[in-house]
Scaffold this motif. Structure first.
Motif, short mmCIF file in Angstrom:
data_model
loop_
_atom_site.label_atom_id
_atom_site.label_comp_id
_atom_site.label_asym_id
_atom_site.label_seq_id
_atom_site.Cartn_x
_atom_site.Cartn_y
_atom_site.Cartn_z
N VAL A 184 0.70 -1.18 0.15
CA VAL A 184 -0.04 -0.21 -0.13
C VAL A 184 0.92 1.21 -0.12
O VAL A 184 1.73 1.44 0.60
CB VAL A 184 -0.88 0.15 1.15
CG1 VAL A 184 -1.68 1.31 1.08
CG2 VAL A 184 -1.85 -1.17 1.38
N HIS A 185 0.73 2.25 -0.95
CA HIS A 185 1.23 3.25 -1.25
C HIS A 185 0.38 4.62 -0.92
O HIS A 185 -0.63 4.41 -1.53
CB HIS A 185 2.16 3.45 -2.30
CG HIS A 185 3.74 3.02 -2.01
ND1 HIS A 185 4.41 3.76 -1.46
CD2 HIS A 185 4.30 1.99 -2.48
CE1 HIS A 185 5.80 3.10 -1.46
NE2 HIS A 185 5.65 2.04 -2.01
N ASN A 186 0.84 5.79 -0.34
CA ASN A 186 0.17 6.96 -0.86
C ASN A 186 0.53 7.51 -1.91
O ASN A 186 1.85 7.74 -2.45
CB ASN A 186 0.59 7.74 0.31
CG ASN A 186 -0.11 7.64 1.80
OD1 ASN A 186 -1.35 7.16 1.87
ND2 ASN A 186 0.71 7.65 2.89
N ALA A 187 -0.77 8.06 -2.73
CA ALA A 187 -0.11 8.80 -4.07
C ALA A 187 0.94 9.82 -4.01
O ALA A 187 1.65 9.80 -5.00
CB ALA A 187 -1.65 9.04 -4.79
N ASP A 188 0.87 10.61 -3.02
CA ASP A 188 1.78 11.74 -3.16
C ASP A 188 3.18 11.54 -2.65
O ASP A 188 4.14 12.09 -2.89
CB ASP A 188 1.17 12.81 -2.11
CG ASP A 188 0.89 12.33 -0.74
OD1 ASP A 188 1.24 11.15 -0.58
OD2 ASP A 188 0.48 12.81 -0.09
N GLU A 189 3.42 10.11 -2.34
CA GLU A 189 4.64 9.47 -1.94
C GLU A 189 5.25 8.61 -2.97
O GLU A 189 6.19 7.96 -2.80
CB GLU A 189 4.63 8.75 -0.71
CG GLU A 189 4.25 9.75 0.78
CD GLU A 189 4.14 9.13 1.91
OE1 GLU A 189 4.12 8.08 1.91
OE2 GLU A 189 3.86 9.63 2.85
N LEU A 190 4.62 8.10 -4.14
CA LEU A 190 4.78 7.29 -5.17
C LEU A 190 5.17 8.12 -6.38
O LEU A 190 4.39 8.68 -7.02
CB LEU A 190 3.67 6.40 -5.22
CG LEU A 190 3.93 5.21 -6.25
CD1 LEU A 190 5.26 4.23 -5.86
CD2 LEU A 190 2.59 4.40 -6.59
N SER A 191 6.37 7.87 -6.73
CA SER A 191 6.95 8.53 -8.04
C SER A 191 6.65 7.57 -9.23
O SER A 191 6.65 6.39 -9.01
CB SER A 191 8.41 8.99 -7.92
OG SER A 191 9.25 7.86 -7.88
N VAL A 192 6.51 8.26 -10.57
CA VAL A 192 6.55 7.35 -11.49
C VAL A 192 7.62 6.52 -11.68
O VAL A 192 7.54 5.26 -12.03
CB VAL A 192 6.34 8.37 -12.81
CG1 VAL A 192 6.50 7.36 -14.02
CG2 VAL A 192 5.25 9.39 -12.94
N LYS A 193 8.81 6.84 -11.38
CA LYS A 193 10.03 5.91 -11.47
C LYS A 193 10.03 4.86 -10.22
O LYS A 193 10.18 3.68 -10.76
CB LYS A 193 11.24 6.71 -11.17
CG LYS A 193 12.77 5.95 -11.14
CD LYS A 193 13.87 6.73 -10.89
CE LYS A 193 15.21 5.92 -11.25
NZ LYS A 193 16.24 6.83 -10.45
#
Length: 522
Positions: free
Chosen positions: A113-122
């Motif tokens: 599970v990740h928060n969207a604002d902490e997940l980069s495209v890379k």
């Protein structure tokens, strides 16, 4: 089509919505675990006037029968059971009630599970793309990637109330290529059928590949860059269902699923191992959860988690997945049209070869069969412990008349998955063809004990009994089939045939009355 709702224009639509297209080759390409190759030839051959069949080989058919519900006049509904739910202020959709949460809820979450604002495209591309499933959470829930106000009961009914939608139960959706088999208007589904269950006690679930893209809803989506939607690359599916609705195990190309309202419980398996119970599935998802899931060992358990309202779940290509909804659940699925990974591309290529073979079935094409054998040899090298691959390899060799190799691969499928009902049925048929009627009988009875509500069991076992000159036993089995699928004409025809073989003309006349009623209701 009799009983089908007329499609009317909507203030939100891009003109009038086109009628929902029938299942076609392009749709099937995106949902590869659906061929009904396990319906026995004997059960259907006498019904060419009332059903459409085409061959995948001896005794192995793909069928779109009159049991496929095309209007509300033919819906098989249990009116005494309603889908429960608590009133909700969230878009007008109901929350799951306490009983549903107690039975189907879970604290388990074995998916990242990740928060969207902490997940980069890379990070997404290097860590998750084609590798691992992921749930992405958003600070403001669905508001961060769509406009939830466009997905409320009130808004959808106002804009699309007269539009037609396709719904069905979790098992038949998979078997029909990833779409429902019952056509209603959107309002009729929400007001009536969303609150009902079919004759097996499963709620109807909207699984529609046309509704979303014909609407103005695509304009509301603004997902993160790593979930970017491309019209020429991506397909879409609109999902809507009450508590306990869902879809049985299947897999396809890379995809993501966003829940606007409600919750989904997910069960995931990698492409290396077929989910216990098989693909093609032999259970509705609720039956699988009640009968198979509790008996799984630790090594057999799926990755699982509950996707909350506003979450987006990423499904890597080739990931087997099944779902159960908790409360009224509204969601959108975005799925690649074609496979990219080497393994999944082989599944798609097998499917393409099957389509080509059907077009030349009468004349035959040894080169195409050679290509198919080659593809399966590569799949077996890449996925030696995958029960689906072994079962399909068994089907291929059966079509080619190589019953010994067919039995070897089908036995391997059953060895890998003791819950694989469809593989057991195939194995029973092979034993009968190889002259071992006693073992065939044992396997049919065993398949029936694994899932006594799967109509295929009664179709194939009844045919076997007729071929074995046991019409009295066949009558008992076909009668059970008519109880499970009371509007499926082939069961009634075969029941009558067995009654006549017994010399029971009175019973055959009563069955004819039921057949006439079904014909008149169309």
């Amino acid at each position: 089509m009799k009983g089908k709702h007329q499609v009317r224009s909507s203030t939100a639509s891009r003109g009038s919505r086109k009628p929902i297209a029938p299942i076609n080759k392009e749709n099937k390409k995106n949902f590869l675990t659906i061929d009904k190759k396990f319906i026995s030839f004997g059960f259907l051959i006498v019904f060419v006037a009332v059903i459409i069949v085409y061959f995948n080989g001896p005794d192995v058919l793909k069928i779109f029968t009159n049991s496929c519900i095309e209007s509300t006049e033919r819906v098989q509904v249990n009116d005494s059971i309603k889908v429960a739910g608590k009133p909700s202020k969230l878009g007008g959709w109901r929350l799951a009630d306490d009983k549903t949460l107690q039975e189907f809820g879970s604290e388990i979450c074995s998916i990242d599970v990740h928060n969207a604002d902490e997940l980069s495209v890379k990070e997404f591309e290097t860590t998750y793309r084609f590798k691992k499933p992921l749930i992405v959470k958003f600070k403001n829930g669905a508001k961060d990637w769509t406009d939830p106000e466009k997905w409320t009961v009130k808004s959808l009914k106002r804009e699309y109330g007269e539009w037609s939608v396709l719904s069905g139960n979790s098992l038949e959706i998979v078997r029909l290529g990833g779409r429902g088999d019952m056509t209603t208007s959107f309002s009729q589904y929400v007001d009536k059928f969303m609150n009902m269950q079919d004759t097996l006690g499963e709620p109807f679930y909207v699984f529609d590949r046309e509704f979303y893209k014909d609407s103005s809803l695509p304009k509301t989506l603004k997902p993160p860059e790593y979930f970017k939607i491309q019209d020429d690359v991506d397909d879409s599916i609109f999902f809507l269902g009450g508590s306990q609705s869902g879809v049985s195990f299947h897999k396809h190309a890379d995809a993501w699923n966003g829940v606007i309202y409600g919750k989904k419980r997910w069960f995931l398996y990698s492409s290396q191992r077929t989910p216990p119970g098989g693909v093609y599935p032999g259970f509705t998802q609720i039956d699988w959860f009640k009968k198979v899931y509790p008996n799984l060992t630790d090594s057999e358990r799926p990755l699982e988690c509950i996707q909350e309202e506003g979450d987006i779940l990423y499904l890597p290509e080739g990931t087997y997945h099944g779902t159960i909804n908790l409360g009224d659940t509204v969601a959108i699925g975005i799925q690649k049209k074609r496979a990219v990974t080497d393994t999944e591309k082989l599944f798609y290529q097998v499917h393409d070869v099957d389509l080509a073979l059907r077009n030349v079935r009468e004349s035959g094409d040894s080169k195409l069969l050679e290509v198919k054998v080659e593809l399966f040899e590569r799949l077996l090298q890449l996925l030696p412990e995958n029960a689906e691959v072994h079962m399909k390899a068994g089907q291929m060799y059966r079509e080619m008349g190589n019953y010994v190799k067919a039995r070897t691969h089908t036995e391997k499928a059953v060895q890998l998955d003791k819950h694989f009902v469809v593989a057991l049925l195939n194995l029973a048929g092979l034993h009968f063809e190889l002259g071992d009627a006693n073992e065939a009988d044992r396997l049919y009875v065993h398949a029936m004990s694994l899932n006594p509500y799967l109509w295929d069991v009664y179709a194939q076992y009844g045919d076997f009994l007729m071929k074995s000159n046991r019409p009295k036993d066949a009558v008992t089995i076909y009668k059970k089939g008519t109880e499970i699928k009371p509007k499926m004409l082939p069961f009634w025809f075969q029941l009558q045939r067995a009654q006549k073989a017994m010399g029971d003309t009175d019973a055959a006349a009563q069955t004819q009355t039921e057949i006439d009623k079904l014909r008149d209701s169309k």
